[in-house]
Design a protein around this motif. Structure first.
Motif, short mmCIF file in Angstrom:
data_model
loop_
_atom_site.label_atom_id
_atom_site.label_comp_id
_atom_site.label_asym_id
_atom_site.label_seq_id
_atom_site.Cartn_x
_atom_site.Cartn_y
_atom_site.Cartn_z
N LEU A 1 38.49 43.93 44.22
CA LEU A 1 38.05 42.72 43.52
C LEU A 1 38.66 42.64 42.12
N GLY A 2 38.84 43.79 41.46
CA GLY A 2 39.48 43.77 40.15
C GLY A 2 40.91 43.30 40.21
N VAL A 3 41.68 43.79 41.20
CA VAL A 3 43.07 43.37 41.36
C VAL A 3 43.16 41.90 41.74
N LEU A 4 42.29 41.45 42.65
CA LEU A 4 42.30 40.04 43.04
C LEU A 4 41.94 39.14 41.85
N GLY A 5 40.95 39.56 41.06
CA GLY A 5 40.60 38.76 39.89
C GLY A 5 41.73 38.70 38.88
N LEU A 6 42.42 39.82 38.68
CA LEU A 6 43.56 39.82 37.77
C LEU A 6 44.67 38.90 38.28
N ALA A 7 44.94 38.94 39.60
CA ALA A 7 45.96 38.06 40.16
C ALA A 7 45.56 36.59 40.02
N LEU A 8 44.28 36.28 40.26
CA LEU A 8 43.83 34.90 40.09
C LEU A 8 43.94 34.44 38.64
N GLY A 9 43.64 35.35 37.70
CA GLY A 9 43.79 35.01 36.29
C GLY A 9 45.22 34.71 35.91
N VAL A 10 46.15 35.51 36.43
CA VAL A 10 47.57 35.28 36.15
C VAL A 10 48.02 33.94 36.71
N VAL A 11 47.61 33.65 37.95
CA VAL A 11 48.00 32.39 38.57
C VAL A 11 47.40 31.21 37.83
N TYR A 12 46.13 31.33 37.41
CA TYR A 12 45.45 30.24 36.71
C TYR A 12 46.10 29.94 35.37
N VAL A 13 46.43 30.99 34.61
CA VAL A 13 46.98 30.80 33.27
C VAL A 13 48.40 30.27 33.32
N ASN A 14 49.20 30.78 34.24
CA ASN A 14 50.62 30.48 34.20
C ASN A 14 51.04 29.32 35.10
N PHE A 15 50.28 29.05 36.15
CA PHE A 15 50.73 28.04 37.10
C PHE A 15 49.78 26.85 37.22
N ILE A 16 48.59 26.93 36.69
CA ILE A 16 47.63 25.83 36.81
C ILE A 16 47.45 25.11 35.48
N VAL A 17 47.04 25.84 34.45
CA VAL A 17 46.82 25.21 33.15
C VAL A 17 48.01 25.37 32.21
N TYR B 1 41.70 34.75 29.52
CA TYR B 1 41.72 34.07 30.82
C TYR B 1 42.47 34.87 31.88
N THR B 2 43.34 35.77 31.46
CA THR B 2 44.09 36.57 32.42
C THR B 2 43.32 37.81 32.85
N VAL B 3 42.77 38.53 31.88
CA VAL B 3 42.09 39.79 32.17
C VAL B 3 40.62 39.57 32.53
N GLY B 4 40.02 38.47 32.04
CA GLY B 4 38.60 38.23 32.29
C GLY B 4 38.22 38.21 33.75
N PRO B 5 38.89 37.45 34.62
CA PRO B 5 38.53 37.47 36.04
C PRO B 5 38.63 38.85 36.68
N GLY B 6 39.61 39.65 36.23
CA GLY B 6 39.71 41.01 36.75
C GLY B 6 38.50 41.85 36.37
N GLY B 7 38.04 41.72 35.10
CA GLY B 7 36.85 42.45 34.69
C GLY B 7 35.61 41.99 35.44
N VAL B 8 35.50 40.68 35.67
CA VAL B 8 34.35 40.16 36.42
C VAL B 8 34.37 40.70 37.86
N GLY B 9 35.55 40.70 38.48
CA GLY B 9 35.65 41.22 39.84
C GLY B 9 35.36 42.70 39.92
N TYR B 10 35.73 43.45 38.86
CA TYR B 10 35.49 44.89 38.87
C TYR B 10 34.02 45.21 38.75
N TYR B 11 33.29 44.47 37.92
CA TYR B 11 31.88 44.76 37.70
C TYR B 11 30.95 44.01 38.65
N LEU B 12 31.50 43.15 39.50
CA LEU B 12 30.66 42.42 40.45
C LEU B 12 29.95 43.34 41.45
N PRO B 13 30.59 44.35 42.05
CA PRO B 13 29.84 45.26 42.94
C PRO B 13 28.71 46.00 42.22
#
Length: 326
Positions: free
Chosen positions: A116-132, A145-157
């Protein structure tokens, strides 16, 4: 070098090289993980498995003798399990209190955190660079915005396990007085403690499944020949509820001093009923205090509007009538 970085910087902003390096790193980690998961089975391990299957008399017996170990997670045991024994025991106890009794619970927990941490980091990278895009964003926002989703995914479990532990403890606390009453009835009817625990576990399955699981584990461990005192102490540690730990202490002392278990259960069951009534009364007494703020917020403003509104309106009208134009 600057000529190579110039197009990247122009397309992705000043942090473009860092973003590309992060994406490449994530892809390399994913590739390495896939390669490790797809490794062929060790011939020596396969030979030992075949020998066990032959000696055990078929795959069915071998499956019963094997623990619930996941071979894919077994390969990452050093990465997915804490090396400190105390930390590993603490994590296992937390997962057992959450209801996860599998031997691979700790590995699955850390694997979920990593994935979940890696997926969140990948989603953050895509969101920052390709969406907004990074135009108009400072460095702090880009990193957040890049590292935040990774941290959320890591602490979600961790958040999920914590909430599940609290919910399970509340369920055990709510159903424990009823379980004691049923246990007392079974013991007074002539059943042994082992038989009474098995019957209570089957009867509680529909209403309190968490407590039924704990009683079933106790029953199975007693049938397997494990020491009764050790089994009861393990139950109190797994539940993590003060009422259950006190109940275990009562049973252990009753067995040590040779007193009647039925009498000890009768006294303790009465105390648990009284304690449940006191908890209900405590919750009822807290309710007016909790409703005070909401009552004030929802009642006082409309009341002030009704009482003061006409006066304010009249003063306003008089002010308008006594203006310079009159």
């Amino acid at each position: 070098m600057d000529a190579l970085l110039a197009p990247i910087t122009a397309a992705l902003g000043p942090l473009g090289p860092i973003v590309i390096a992060g994406v490449i790193g994530v892809m390399m980690i994913a590739v390495v993980a896939i390669m490790m998961f797809n490794q062929p089975e060790d011939p020596l391990a396969k030979l030992k498995k075949d020998q066990k299957r032959t000696a055990g008399g078929g795959p069915g017996k071998e499956r019963l003798r094997q623990g619930a170990r996941n071979e894919q997670l077994e390969r990452f045991a050093n990465f997915l399990e804490p090396q400190d024994v105390a930390e590993l025991s603490k994590r296992q106890l937390m997962l057992r209190q959450a209801g996860y009794q599998s031997q691979d619970a700790v590995r699955a927990f850390h694997a979920a955190q990593f994935i979940l941490g890696v997926l969140g980091l990948a989603l953050g990278v895509v969101y920052v660079n390709f969406i907004v895009g990074t135009d108009g964003m400072d460095t702090q926002k880009i990193i957040m915005y890049t590292v935040g989703p990774g941290g959320v995914g890591y602490y979600l479990p961790q958040y999920w396990i914590t909430k599940r532990v609290e919910k399970r403890k509340d369920e055990i606390t709510s159903g424990f007085p009823d379980a004691l009453d049923m246990l007392l009835v079974c013991v007074e009817a002539g059943q042994s403690l082992d038989q009474a625990i098995t019957r209570v576990a089957s009867e509680l399955r529909a209403s309190y499944p968490a407590l039924a699981d704990e009683f079933m584990v106790v029953s199975l461990e007693m049938k397997a020949g494990k020491d009764k005192v050790t089994v009861l102490n393990d139950m109190g540690e797994r539940c993590g509820v003060q009422d259950v730990q006190s109940f275990v202490t009562v049973l252990v002392q009753s067995a040590s001093f040779g007193t009647s278990i039925a009498e000890a259960l009768r006294v303790y069951a009465g105390e648990m009923r009284d304690k449940r009534v006191m908890r209900a009364e405590e919750a009822a007494n807290k309710l007016p205090t909790k409703m005070t703020l909401a009552t004030m917020m929802l009642t006082v403003p409309p009341l002030l509007i009704i009482l003061v509104g006409p006066s304010v309106h009249g003063i306003t009208q008089l002010g308008n009538m006594g203006g310079p134009g009159q």
